[in-house]
Structure formats: structure tokens, C-alpha cells
Design a protein around this motif. Structure first.
Motif, PDB file in Angstrom:
ATOM      1  N   ARG A 137       0.832  -1.211   0.000  1.00 51.01           N
ATOM      2  CA  ARG A 137       0.000   0.000   0.000  1.00 51.01           C
ATOM      3  C   ARG A 137       0.867   1.262   0.000  1.00 51.01           C
ATOM      4  O   ARG A 137       0.528   2.249  -0.646  1.00 51.01           O
ATOM      5  CB  ARG A 137      -0.940  -0.003   1.198  1.00 51.01           C
ATOM      6  N   GLN A 138       1.991   1.230   0.714  1.00 51.67           N
ATOM      7  CA  GLN A 138       2.881   2.382   0.720  1.00 51.67           C
ATOM      8  C   GLN A 138       3.441   2.631  -0.682  1.00 51.67           C
ATOM      9  O   GLN A 138       3.549   3.782  -1.125  1.00 51.67           O
ATOM     10  CB  GLN A 138       4.031   2.158   1.718  1.00 51.67           C
ATOM     11  N   VAL A 139       3.777   1.546  -1.374  1.00 45.09           N
ATOM     12  CA  VAL A 139       4.252   1.680  -2.753  1.00 45.09           C
ATOM     13  C   VAL A 139       3.130   2.249  -3.631  1.00 45.09           C
ATOM     14  O   VAL A 139       3.358   3.134  -4.468  1.00 45.09           O
ATOM     15  CB  VAL A 139       4.726   0.317  -3.303  1.00 45.09           C
ATOM     16  N   ALA A 140       1.908   1.731  -3.421  1.00 49.19           N
ATOM     17  CA  ALA A 140       0.759   2.178  -4.218  1.00 49.19           C
ATOM     18  C   ALA A 140       0.452   3.646  -3.960  1.00 49.19           C
ATOM     19  O   ALA A 140       0.168   4.412  -4.890  1.00 49.19           O
ATOM     20  CB  ALA A 140      -0.466   1.313  -3.909  1.00 49.19           C
ATOM     21  N   LEU A 141       0.506   4.064  -2.704  1.00 55.91           N
ATOM     22  CA  LEU A 141       0.242   5.464  -2.371  1.00 55.91           C
ATOM     23  C   LEU A 141       1.292   6.388  -2.982  1.00 55.91           C
ATOM     24  O   LEU A 141       0.973   7.472  -3.483  1.00 55.91           O
ATOM     25  CB  LEU A 141       0.194   5.651  -0.855  1.00 55.91           C
ATOM     26  N   SER A 142       2.535   5.939  -2.937  1.00 54.38           N
ATOM     27  CA  SER A 142       3.600   6.732  -3.540  1.00 54.38           C
ATOM     28  C   SER A 142       3.364   6.885  -5.032  1.00 54.38           C
ATOM     29  O   SER A 142       3.586   7.966  -5.606  1.00 54.38           O
ATOM     30  CB  SER A 142       4.951   6.057  -3.289  1.00 54.38           C
ATOM     31  N   TYR A 143       2.877   5.820  -5.660  1.00 54.92           N
ATOM     32  CA  TYR A 143       2.611   5.867  -7.098  1.00 54.92           C
ATOM     33  C   TYR A 143       1.441   6.794  -7.420  1.00 54.92           C
ATOM     34  O   TYR A 143       1.524   7.636  -8.316  1.00 54.92           O
ATOM     35  CB  TYR A 143       2.313   4.461  -7.608  1.00 54.92           C
ATOM     36  N   THR A 144       0.328   6.654  -6.681  1.00 53.03           N
ATOM     37  CA  THR A 144      -0.856   7.464  -6.997  1.00 53.03           C
ATOM     38  C   THR A 144      -0.658   8.939  -6.657  1.00 53.03           C
ATOM     39  O   THR A 144      -1.427   9.784  -7.127  1.00 53.03           O
ATOM     40  CB  THR A 144      -2.106   6.945  -6.258  1.00 53.03           C
ATOM     41  N   ARG A 145       0.357   9.244  -5.860  1.00 52.25           N
ATOM     42  CA  ARG A 145       0.641  10.639  -5.524  1.00 52.25           C
ATOM     43  C   ARG A 145       1.604  11.284  -6.535  1.00 52.25           C
ATOM     44  O   ARG A 145       1.780  12.498  -6.511  1.00 52.25           O
ATOM     45  CB  ARG A 145       1.268  10.739  -4.129  1.00 52.25           C
ATOM     46  N   ASN A 146       2.226  10.480  -7.403  1.00 53.41           N
ATOM     47  CA  ASN A 146       3.203  11.085  -8.300  1.00 53.41           C
ATOM     48  C   ASN A 146       2.527  11.721  -9.509  1.00 53.41           C
ATOM     49  O   ASN A 146       1.357  11.474  -9.795  1.00 53.41           O
ATOM     50  CB  ASN A 146       4.285  10.074  -8.708  1.00 53.41           C
ATOM     51  N   SER A 147       3.284  12.556 -10.221  1.00 52.66           N
ATOM     52  CA  SER A 147       2.721  13.354 -11.305  1.00 52.66           C
ATOM     53  C   SER A 147       2.306  12.535 -12.517  1.00 52.66           C
ATOM     54  O   SER A 147       1.536  13.004 -13.353  1.00 52.66           O
ATOM     55  CB  SER A 147       3.731  14.421 -11.744  1.00 52.66           C
ATOM     56  N   GLY A 148       2.811  11.323 -12.626  1.00 53.35           N
ATOM     57  CA  GLY A 148       2.467  10.503 -13.785  1.00 53.35           C
ATOM     58  C   GLY A 148       1.158   9.749 -13.640  1.00 53.35           C
ATOM     59  O   GLY A 148       0.634   9.226 -14.637  1.00 53.35           O
ATOM     60  N   PHE A 149       0.621   9.695 -12.425  1.00 56.16           N
ATOM     61  CA  PHE A 149      -0.585   8.896 -12.194  1.00 56.16           C
ATOM     62  C   PHE A 149      -1.801   9.379 -12.978  1.00 56.16           C
ATOM     63  O   PHE A 149      -2.511   8.548 -13.572  1.00 56.16           O
ATOM     64  CB  PHE A 149      -0.903   8.854 -10.695  1.00 56.16           C
ATOM     65  N   PRO A 150      -2.111  10.686 -13.012  1.00 60.22           N
ATOM     66  CA  PRO A 150      -3.312  11.112 -13.754  1.00 60.22           C
ATOM     67  C   PRO A 150      -3.329  10.642 -15.197  1.00 60.22           C
ATOM     68  O   PRO A 150      -4.361  10.183 -15.701  1.00 60.22           O
ATOM     69  CB  PRO A 150      -3.256  12.644 -13.652  1.00 60.22           C
ATOM     70  N   GLY A 151      -2.183  10.728 -15.875  1.00 54.26           N
ATOM     71  CA  GLY A 151      -2.136  10.292 -17.265  1.00 54.26           C
ATOM     72  C   GLY A 151      -2.352   8.798 -17.406  1.00 54.26           C
ATOM     73  O   GLY A 151      -3.055   8.342 -18.319  1.00 54.26           O
ATOM     74  N   GLN A 152      -1.779   8.011 -16.510  1.00 55.42           N
ATOM     75  CA  GLN A 152      -1.945   6.567 -16.587  1.00 55.42           C
ATOM     76  C   GLN A 152      -3.351   6.146 -16.164  1.00 55.42           C
ATOM     77  O   GLN A 152      -3.909   5.199 -16.714  1.00 55.42           O
ATOM     78  CB  GLN A 152      -0.894   5.878 -15.717  1.00 55.42           C
ATOM     79  N   PHE A 153      -3.929   6.870 -15.217  1.00 56.18           N
ATOM     80  CA  PHE A 153      -5.311   6.580 -14.830  1.00 56.18           C
ATOM     81  C   PHE A 153      -6.254   6.878 -15.997  1.00 56.18           C
ATOM     82  O   PHE A 153      -7.203   6.139 -16.258  1.00 56.18           O
ATOM     83  CB  PHE A 153      -5.699   7.416 -13.613  1.00 56.18           C
ATOM     84  N   ALA A 154      -5.975   7.969 -16.705  1.00 60.49           N
ATOM     85  CA  ALA A 154      -6.789   8.317 -17.873  1.00 60.49           C
ATOM     86  C   ALA A 154      -6.680   7.226 -18.936  1.00 60.49           C
ATOM     87  O   ALA A 154      -7.681   6.818 -19.534  1.00 60.49           O
ATOM     88  CB  ALA A 154      -6.338   9.660 -18.447  1.00 60.49           C
ATOM     89  N   GLN A 155      -5.462   6.728 -19.171  1.00 69.59           N
ATOM     90  CA  GLN A 155      -5.275   5.674 -20.161  1.00 69.59           C
ATOM     91  C   GLN A 155      -6.002   4.404 -19.747  1.00 69.59           C
ATOM     92  O   GLN A 155      -6.620   3.724 -20.574  1.00 69.59           O
ATOM     93  CB  GLN A 155      -3.785   5.388 -20.334  1.00 69.59           C
ATOM     94  N   ALA A 156      -5.963   4.087 -18.463  1.00 65.25           N
ATOM     95  CA  ALA A 156      -6.644   2.890 -17.978  1.00 65.25           C
ATOM     96  C   ALA A 156      -8.151   2.992 -18.134  1.00 65.25           C
ATOM     97  O   ALA A 156      -8.836   1.985 -18.320  1.00 65.25           O
ATOM     98  CB  ALA A 156      -6.285   2.655 -16.507  1.00 65.25           C
ATOM     99  N   ASN A 157      -8.669   4.209 -18.070  1.00 65.46           N
ATOM    100  CA  ASN A 157     -10.113   4.398 -18.183  1.00 65.46           C
ATOM    101  C   ASN A 157     -10.626   4.293 -19.614  1.00 65.46           C
ATOM    102  O   ASN A 157     -11.831   4.198 -19.840  1.00 65.46           O
ATOM    103  CB  ASN A 157     -10.509   5.761 -17.603  1.00 65.46           C
ATOM    104  N   ARG A 158      -9.727   4.340 -20.576  1.00 68.34           N
ATOM    105  CA  ARG A 158     -10.168   4.245 -21.966  1.00 68.34           C
ATOM    106  C   ARG A 158     -10.851   2.907 -22.237  1.00 68.34           C
ATOM    107  O   ARG A 158     -11.792   2.834 -23.035  1.00 68.34           O
ATOM    108  CB  ARG A 158      -8.981   4.433 -22.923  1.00 68.34           C
ATOM    109  N   ILE A 159     -10.398   1.837 -21.575  1.00 70.14           N
ATOM    110  CA  ILE A 159     -11.013   0.531 -21.799  1.00 70.14           C
ATOM    111  C   ILE A 159     -12.450   0.527 -21.302  1.00 70.14           C
ATOM    112  O   ILE A 159     -13.341  -0.074 -21.917  1.00 70.14           O
ATOM    113  CB  ILE A 159     -10.200  -0.595 -21.119  1.00 70.14           C
TER     114      ILE A 159
END
Length: 282
Positions: A78-100
């Protein structure tokens, strides 16, 4: 006769605006895949969504590890996951994941292995982030090319391509309503005896449409809540934030409509005053 023509054209303009504003907004923001991805990226900046996605990603990583014979520490993951979702690259990757998810609903594209009537989001692109890749790599786990989690529960009302008709006709409807609103507004100006009064009337139309839109959003909340009840757990939080981002976007469009209406009213009043001064005897 000219007054009646101007009045009818004004009514047509107002009705066209009532349809055009939400229709164009929906096409640009929701129906269009790029617009939906942009909406997802905006929502991904909300800490509530980041926390919820971190929890969901933790669940998926721990489950993936268990499937491969590893017992992972959920707190560490979870600490790794939180660090990832807080970084600047997450919004773009979340957007890409939502395309499906968007393609599932609007085009009928079904991910491999999905045999249920569920709206899915693919989290594999997010787990491919270097922070996760390093963690998974030390465990020699093979990340599948697609790892989907359900956004909704099984429902006969949900099926792939349910909104395909919107994807097909949405662009045409958006253009048509915008053209009708613009043309009827121009015709109203042409038919009116006083351009100033016509501008004021068109401003009132925009003000009415903006106010009606705000009221419509409030009325529609109960229907949105009913749809959200089909989601559960962390994904419900994600869905709530996405809906909130959509409401904020629509509110912005309505505020612009209100501002444009107020501007037209002011211009109309000024034009009427200037016209009156020109007609007044010296």
C-alpha cells in the motif's frame, strides 16, 4: 408581425440553447474518448481517488502475488501504491486505464476474458509503472497484459456497447443543436426592430439556460446516486470522484453560459441607450 417573428425566433433560440449546452458538453467531455480520458485525468488529482486507487491496486498486487505463491505484506504494498498514486504521472496513466471502460460502454469492445455484464477498468497499465515494476520484478511475477477490475456489479441493464448509439449520433447532435442555436440567434437579431433589445433578450435566454442547468444537476443527483449504488468498495469512491469531476466540468460550462448571458444583457442595454440617444431630438 415583426415583433411576433422575433418573439418566436427568440423562443426557438432559448429552446435550442437548452438542448445545445448539455449536448455539446456531453459530446466533448463524456461521449468522446479523449474528453473522457481528460475528465479521468482531472479526477485523478483528487486525494480521495488516489487513496481509493492505491487500495485497489494493493488488493490486485497482493492477489497477484498469492496466485504465484508469494505472501506479500499489504501495508508495504500500500505504501508503494500510495507513492505511485501521488506522483505526477498517475493522472495520465489513470486516464489511459479508463479508456477501456469507455470503449466497453460506447463501442462494445470487450476485454479478453470478460464474459460478464460488468463495466471494467484495466489496471495493468498502472501496475506497469516503474515503482510497481521494480517491486514485482524482485518477486519474478509476470504481469498480465490486461488486468481488469469491475466498476459495476453484474446487471442485465449493462452490456457492451449499450451507448454505441451515443457515440454514433452524439457528434451530429452536438453540431446540429449548436448550429440551430446560432442561426436562430442571428435570425432573432435580424428580425427584431431594436438590436439592443434583441441582444438583451438573447442574454436573458443564456441566463435562463445556465440557471436551468444548475437546477437540473441538483434534480439529477438522485439518479446519479442510484447508478453509484451499483458500485462497491474502493471503486465506488473512484466513481463518486469521477462523477464529481463531471459535475464540476458541467458547472464550468453553465457558468460560462451565465457570464455570456450577463454580457449580452449589458451590451443590449448599452446598445438600447445609444440607439435612444441617436433617435432623440437635438
Amino acid at each position: 408581425m415583426r415583433f411576433l417573428a422575433a418573439l418566436m425566433l427568440w423562443l426557438v433560440t432559448t429552446a435550442a440553447l437548452v438542448v445545445a449546452v448539455p449536448t455539446v458538453w456531453a459530446q466533448v467531455t463524456v461521449v468522446g474518448e479523449s474528453g473522457y480520458a481528460g475528465l479521468a485525468a482531472a479526477a485523478a488529482q483528487d486525494p480521495r481517488l488516489q487513496d481509493a486507487m492505491a487500495a485497489e491496486l494493493t488488493t490486485q498486487v497482493v492477489s497477484l502475488g498469492a496466485d504465484n505463491g508469494y505472501t506479500l505484506n499489504p501495508e508495504l504494498v500500500r505504501q508503494v501504491a500510495l507513492s505511485y498514486t501521488r506522483n505526477s504521472g498517475f493522472p495520465g496513466q489513470f486516464a489511459q486505464a479508463n479508456r477501456i471502460a469507455h470503449r466497453w460502454m460506447f463501442t462494445g469492445a470487450v476485454p479478453s476474458g470478460n464474459s460478464t455484464d460488468q463495466w471494467l477498468i484495466d489496471v495493468a497499465p498502472m501496475l506497469s509503472d516503474p515503482s510497481f515494476d521494480a517491486t514485482l520484478g524482485t518477486l519474478d511475477l509476470q504481469l498480465p497484459p490486461s488486468l481488469t477490475v469491475p466498476i459495476t456489479v453484474d446487471s442485465p441493464e449493462l452490456r457492451p456497447g449499450k451507448l454505441r448509439w451515443l457515440a454514433t449520433w452524439g457528434p451530429w447532435a452536438a453540431v446540429a443543436t449548436a448550429v440551430v442555436a446560432a442561426m436562430s440567434a442571428l435570425l432573432t437579431l435580424a428580425a427584431a426592430r431594436s438590436r439592443g433589445k434583441a441582444l438583451t433578450a438573447l442574454g436573458v435566454s443564456a441566463l435562463l439556460v445556465g440557471a436551468a442547468g444548475w437546477a437540473g444537476i441538483e434534480v439529477g443527483r438522485r439518479y446519479v446516486n442510484s447508478a453509484l449504488n451499483r458500485t462497491t468498495g474502493d471503486i465506488r469512491t473512484v466513481a463518486e470522484v469521477m462523477v464529481g469531476a463531471a459535475e464540476d466540468s458541467l458547472h464550468l460550462w453553465l457558468n460560462v453560459t451565465l457570464a455570456a448571458g450577463a454580457g449580452l444583457v449589458v451590451l443590449g442595454v448599452i446598445a438600447s441607450m445609444l440607439g435612444g440617444l441617436r433617435r432623440s431630438p437635438e
